[in-house]
Write a protein that holds these residues in place. Structure first.
Motif, PDB file in Angstrom:
ATOM      1  N   GLY B 228       0.833  -1.202   0.000  1.00 21.14           N
ATOM      2  CA  GLY B 228       0.000   0.000   0.000  1.00 21.14           C
ATOM      3  C   GLY B 228       0.862   1.245   0.000  1.00 21.14           C
ATOM      4  O   GLY B 228       1.975   1.239  -0.517  1.00 21.14           O
ATOM      5  N   ARG B 229       0.363   2.280   0.585  1.00 24.73           N
ATOM      6  CA  ARG B 229       1.147   3.502   0.607  1.00 24.73           C
ATOM      7  C   ARG B 229       0.927   4.266   1.907  1.00 24.73           C
ATOM      8  O   ARG B 229      -0.100   4.110   2.569  1.00 24.73           O
ATOM      9  CB  ARG B 229       0.799   4.384  -0.589  1.00 24.73           C
ATOM     10  CG  ARG B 229      -0.649   4.833  -0.608  1.00 24.73           C
ATOM     11  CD  ARG B 229      -0.912   5.478  -1.955  1.00 24.73           C
ATOM     12  NE  ARG B 229      -2.248   6.027  -2.038  1.00 24.73           N
ATOM     13  CZ  ARG B 229      -2.582   7.261  -1.663  1.00 24.73           C
ATOM     14  NH1 ARG B 229      -1.678   8.078  -1.153  1.00 24.73           N
ATOM     15  NH2 ARG B 229      -3.821   7.680  -1.801  1.00 24.73           N
ATOM     16  N   ILE B 230       1.910   5.095   2.223  1.00 22.01           N
ATOM     17  CA  ILE B 230       1.798   5.973   3.377  1.00 22.01           C
ATOM     18  C   ILE B 230       0.979   7.186   2.934  1.00 22.01           C
ATOM     19  O   ILE B 230       1.346   7.865   1.979  1.00 22.01           O
ATOM     20  CB  ILE B 230       3.193   6.435   3.858  1.00 22.01           C
ATOM     21  CG1 ILE B 230       4.096   5.213   4.147  1.00 22.01           C
ATOM     22  CG2 ILE B 230       3.079   7.378   5.046  1.00 22.01           C
ATOM     23  CD1 ILE B 230       4.091   4.681   5.536  1.00 22.01           C
ATOM     24  N   VAL B 231      -0.127   7.406   3.585  1.00 21.59           N
ATOM     25  CA  VAL B 231      -1.006   8.514   3.199  1.00 21.59           C
ATOM     26  C   VAL B 231      -0.383   9.843   3.640  1.00 21.59           C
ATOM     27  O   VAL B 231      -0.496  10.842   2.932  1.00 21.59           O
ATOM     28  CB  VAL B 231      -2.400   8.332   3.831  1.00 21.59           C
ATOM     29  CG1 VAL B 231      -3.316   9.490   3.479  1.00 21.59           C
ATOM     30  CG2 VAL B 231      -3.026   7.019   3.372  1.00 21.59           C
ATOM     31  N   GLY B 232       0.266   9.829   4.783  1.00 21.09           N
ATOM     32  CA  GLY B 232       0.881  11.060   5.250  1.00 21.09           C
ATOM     33  C   GLY B 232       1.382  10.925   6.665  1.00 21.09           C
ATOM     34  O   GLY B 232       1.424   9.830   7.221  1.00 21.09           O
ATOM     35  N   THR B 233       1.738  12.075   7.242  1.00 16.02           N
ATOM     36  CA  THR B 233       2.292  12.090   8.591  1.00 16.02           C
ATOM     37  C   THR B 233       1.390  12.910   9.503  1.00 16.02           C
ATOM     38  O   THR B 233       0.933  13.988   9.119  1.00 16.02           O
ATOM     39  CB  THR B 233       3.706  12.717   8.554  1.00 16.02           C
ATOM     40  OG1 THR B 233       4.486  11.969   7.605  1.00 16.02           O
ATOM     41  CG2 THR B 233       4.384  12.616   9.910  1.00 16.02           C
ATOM     42  N   GLY B 234       1.110  12.363  10.684  1.00 15.98           N
ATOM     43  CA  GLY B 234       0.366  13.109  11.698  1.00 15.98           C
ATOM     44  C   GLY B 234      -1.096  13.322  11.358  1.00 15.98           C
ATOM     45  O   GLY B 234      -1.626  12.766  10.385  1.00 15.98           O
ATOM     46  N   VAL B 235      -1.756  14.152  12.173  1.00 19.94           N
ATOM     47  CA  VAL B 235      -3.211  14.351  12.047  1.00 19.94           C
ATOM     48  C   VAL B 235      -3.626  14.969  10.707  1.00 19.94           C
ATOM     49  O   VAL B 235      -4.764  14.807  10.275  1.00 19.94           O
ATOM     50  CB  VAL B 235      -3.774  15.207  13.214  1.00 19.94           C
ATOM     51  CG1 VAL B 235      -3.706  14.454  14.525  1.00 19.94           C
ATOM     52  CG2 VAL B 235      -3.031  16.521  13.323  1.00 19.94           C
ATOM     53  N   ALA B 237      -2.999  13.980   7.916  1.00 20.75           N
ATOM     54  CA  ALA B 237      -3.286  12.950   6.903  1.00 20.75           C
ATOM     55  C   ALA B 237      -4.687  12.357   7.054  1.00 20.75           C
ATOM     56  O   ALA B 237      -5.134  11.618   6.182  1.00 20.75           O
ATOM     57  CB  ALA B 237      -2.236  11.840   7.003  1.00 20.75           C
ATOM     58  N   ILE B 238      -5.364  12.695   8.153  1.00 18.25           N
ATOM     59  CA  ILE B 238      -6.629  12.006   8.453  1.00 18.25           C
ATOM     60  C   ILE B 238      -7.741  12.244   7.423  1.00 18.25           C
ATOM     61  O   ILE B 238      -8.348  11.278   6.953  1.00 18.25           O
ATOM     62  CB  ILE B 238      -7.100  12.342   9.887  1.00 18.25           C
ATOM     63  CG1 ILE B 238      -6.169  11.619  10.868  1.00 18.25           C
ATOM     64  CG2 ILE B 238      -8.539  11.907  10.124  1.00 18.25           C
ATOM     65  CD1 ILE B 238      -6.367  11.988  12.303  1.00 18.25           C
ATOM     66  N   LEU B 241      -7.093  10.087   4.505  1.00 18.00           N
ATOM     67  CA  LEU B 241      -7.291   8.676   4.835  1.00 18.00           C
ATOM     68  C   LEU B 241      -8.784   8.320   4.797  1.00 18.00           C
ATOM     69  O   LEU B 241      -9.187   7.327   4.183  1.00 18.00           O
ATOM     70  CB  LEU B 241      -6.715   8.353   6.223  1.00 18.00           C
ATOM     71  CG  LEU B 241      -7.046   6.949   6.756  1.00 18.00           C
ATOM     72  CD1 LEU B 241      -6.312   5.872   5.962  1.00 18.00           C
ATOM     73  CD2 LEU B 241      -6.692   6.823   8.237  1.00 18.00           C
ATOM     74  N   VAL B 242      -9.583   9.159   5.434  1.00 21.27           N
ATOM     75  CA  VAL B 242     -11.021   8.885   5.496  1.00 21.27           C
ATOM     76  C   VAL B 242     -11.641   8.927   4.096  1.00 21.27           C
ATOM     77  O   VAL B 242     -12.483   8.103   3.747  1.00 21.27           O
ATOM     78  CB  VAL B 242     -11.726   9.855   6.478  1.00 21.27           C
ATOM     79  CG1 VAL B 242     -13.242   9.712   6.402  1.00 21.27           C
ATOM     80  CG2 VAL B 242     -11.242   9.593   7.910  1.00 21.27           C
ATOM     81  N   LEU B 244     -10.073   8.139   1.296  1.00 21.93           N
ATOM     82  CA  LEU B 244      -9.663   6.899   0.630  1.00 21.93           C
ATOM     83  C   LEU B 244     -10.497   5.706   1.111  1.00 21.93           C
ATOM     84  O   LEU B 244     -10.902   4.858   0.316  1.00 21.93           O
ATOM     85  CB  LEU B 244      -8.174   6.626   0.903  1.00 21.93           C
ATOM     86  CG  LEU B 244      -7.191   7.535   0.168  1.00 21.93           C
ATOM     87  CD1 LEU B 244      -5.791   7.410   0.766  1.00 21.93           C
ATOM     88  CD2 LEU B 244      -7.159   7.205  -1.325  1.00 21.93           C
ATOM     89  N   LEU B 245     -10.748   5.668   2.421  1.00 20.10           N
ATOM     90  CA  LEU B 245     -11.528   4.550   2.968  1.00 20.10           C
ATOM     91  C   LEU B 245     -12.948   4.557   2.428  1.00 20.10           C
ATOM     92  O   LEU B 245     -13.548   3.513   2.205  1.00 20.10           O
ATOM     93  CB  LEU B 245     -11.544   4.604   4.505  1.00 20.10           C
ATOM     94  CG  LEU B 245     -10.216   4.335   5.204  1.00 20.10           C
ATOM     95  CD1 LEU B 245     -10.365   4.482   6.721  1.00 20.10           C
ATOM     96  CD2 LEU B 245      -9.662   2.948   4.870  1.00 20.10           C
TER      97      LEU B 245
END
Lengths: 331, 252
Positions: B228-235, B237-238, B241-242, B244-245
């Protein structure tokens, strides 16, 4: 050949995992194969109707009060039904009940048993199966060399088409037979005295479609409150890594991995879990894996679909907020 | 009180077995072996019964080749009184549950154990069958997957872990319990224990295993998950992330 499917109920309703294997049994059965079903426990009338809608010949019901549940009694009911049908294949659900019952009848029938199969098929008249071993590090392919051949089917792996539709255009409903317990039952019984349901708010990890799981990075048992909150926002369950269970932070029933449970939810959120092989094998079949970890080099990021690097004590509460917001907006 | 604990060896859970080139065998040559973890939990419960009542006679029974000896020695060092080692003449690398259960039942029948303990499953083949099968062959009850149990002779109250809770069973002895991980911590033998264990009896018997009921036709690795991939760093990126989910993975 005949094929028999053992079904499980909960609160009088046949479990969906059992209907999955009933459909799988019907897929496996040749057109001239008699398919029968037997239910462990008492079913409500409406649920009997559900099973009647499947294209099977006979339904066996056991005349037994669930209050006096004893696995040995149901073993004897299954053996009675076996003697009437003589199926060459017996399928059971890969659940606590199915995996308890299967070795009992296998030993009595001197039959080979493959547990927790993820695929099954007939080949030259024998049942062949694939099953994970080493908690899923390896897939083992086996051929069951006996008649009958017995298999338990792992949950979430048999979501094939529903075979109720085969009944369309066929007038014949299955026959319902009620089995009576033998009068002369032996005294060799274990008696279920009580069922203590887990009191915790979040559901059990085994059947959950969303799991939020915490590992060593949670730093202590009190910090699981933020995972409980995220799980509640997602309507999911809370799991734990072996490190967290060994530290005494969480009960073993929550442990996911090689010496714990194998799960395959829609969404698995791993928080402060490094992703060691023992843990990985327990959750790798999740549909979507999210990892939150402060260490960008943690192995978990190699197989997670989405990762966030950072302090989980900031990220998890913020994620809970965002999920609530989004779910609220969706109504 | 006579207690038997059936133990066997398995590759350490940290190991990753390799499959032979033709796909028909597992290469376990570079693998570290240990007592099956669930058998160790069963052993610990038995040792605690013996701690409380010194009259308890504790026996380990094991089917396997010579490589099992270190595990048997360890059990003896921990406080087990004697060991029975069943050595199959027709050894197969695969442990066929019903043929192993038959061999164990034939031996256990010769004794009069009140309590027979197994691990709930071997962490190698994940069959979870043998203990329950032995109970059928001996005609005694079995409560599988127990986290704990309480003895009140001639009965036992067993706590079986099931999905969403615990089932409490009441059974008369003799009984077979298969052990789930409980709350008790394992003990480790001292050097002195290991030395004194040498004086304890290990009875070896050559046995003939019945024909396998399951034929292993091959092995495969599970499909590899695409990275997969790292979406980002810290809050920060939330929100992404949501999104993408919801939109890509469609799990929210």
């Amino acid at each position: 050949m005949g094929l028999m499917v053992v079904l499980e109920q909960r609160d009088g309703v046949v479990r969906s995992s059992s209907l999955e294997i009933l459909s799988e049994g019907l897929r496996l059965a040749a057109s001239d194969t008699a398919v029968s079903a037997i239910i462990i426990g008492t079913l409500l009338e409406a649920s009997i109707r559900t099973i009647e809608s499947y294209d099977i010949q006979t339904i066996y019901l056991c005349d037994e009060s669930d209050k006096d549940y004893s696995p040995e009694n149901y073993r004897d009911f299954l053996l009675q039904a076996y003697a009437l049908e003589l199926p060459s294949v017996i399928l059971l659900p890969g659940t606590d009940v199915g995996n308890d019952m299967a070795p009992r009848i296998a030993a009595h029938l001197d039959a080979g048993l493959a547990t927790d199969c993820i695929s099954i098929d007939m080949s030259d008249g024998a049942l062949e199966a694939e099953r994970p071993i080493f908690a899923g590090k390896i897939i083992q392919k086996v051929r069951i060399a006996t008649n009958p051949a017995i298999a338990t089917l792992k949950r979430n792996f048999f979501k094939g088409p529903n075979f109720t539709s085969r009944l369309e255009g066929k007038a014949k409903k299955p026959m319902v037979k009620r089995l009576q317990a033998a009068k002369e039952t032996s005294t060799v019984r274990s008696t279920l005295r009580e069922i203590v349901r887990s009191k915790r708010k979040s559901s059990d990890v085994t059947g959950a479609s969303i799991i939020v799981s915490g590992g060593r990075g949670m730093k202590g048992p009190e910090n699981y409150a933020i995972l409980e909150e995220l799980a509640a926002a997602l309507s999911g369950a809370v799991g734990a890594s072996r490190a967290a269970v060994d530290a005494g932070w969480r009960p073993h029933s929550d442990q996911i991995g090689q010496t714990g449970k194998t799960v395959s939810p829609e969404l698995y959120v791993a928080c402060g879990i490094s992703g060691a092989i023992q843990h990985k094998v327990g959750m790798i079949n999740s549909k979507c894996i999210v990892a939150i970890n402060h260490d960008p080099n943690a192995p978990i990021f190699k197989f997670a679909d989405y990762g966030i690097v950072g302090d989980l004590f900031q990220i998890i509460p913020a994620l809970t907020e965002e999920v609530r917001k989004v779910k609220g907006a969706l109504g | 009180m006579k207690i038997a604990v059936c133990i066997r060896q398995v590759p350490d859970t940290a190991s990753s077995p390799k499959i032979s080139e033709d796909g028909t065998e597992l290469d376990l040559s570079n693998v570290q072996f240990t007592i099956n973890p669930f058998d160790e939990y069963a052993l610990e419960e038995a040792l605690r019964i013996k701690d409380a009542d010194k009259e308890t006679h504790l026996v380990v029974v094991s089917v396997g080749d010579e490589t099992i000896i270190p595990s048997i020695k360890k059990a003896l060092a921990l406080g087990v009184d004697e060991a029975i080692h069943l050595k199959p003449r027709n050894a197969s690398r695969y442990f066929d549950p019903l043929s192993i259960a038959s061999a164990l039942a034939d031996e256990l029948r010769l004794h009069s154990f009140d309590l027979i303990l197994f691990g709930k499953k071997g962490v190698d083949n994940d069959n979870a069958q043998t203990g329950t099968m032995v109970a059928q062959l001996l005609g005694i009850p079995c409560v599988p997957n127990c986290t704990s149990y309480k003895l009140s002779i001639p009965h036992i109250t067993a706590f079986r872990e099931v999905e969403g809770g615990t089932e409490i069973y009441e059974v008369s002895l003799p009984v077979i319990i298969t052990q789930e991980k409980g709350d008790n911590e394992l003990r480790y033998p001292s050097l002195k224990d290991l030395i004194s264990a040498r004086r304890k009896t290990v009875t070896s018997k050559v046995i003939e295993l019945r024909e396998n009921t399951i034929k292993v036709i091959g092995f495969d690795y599970p499909p590899i998950r695409a990275p997969g991939r790292i979406v980002g760093t810290g809050v920060e990126a939330i929100p992404e992330l949501v999104r993408l989910l919801r939109e890509d993975a469609k799990v929210l």
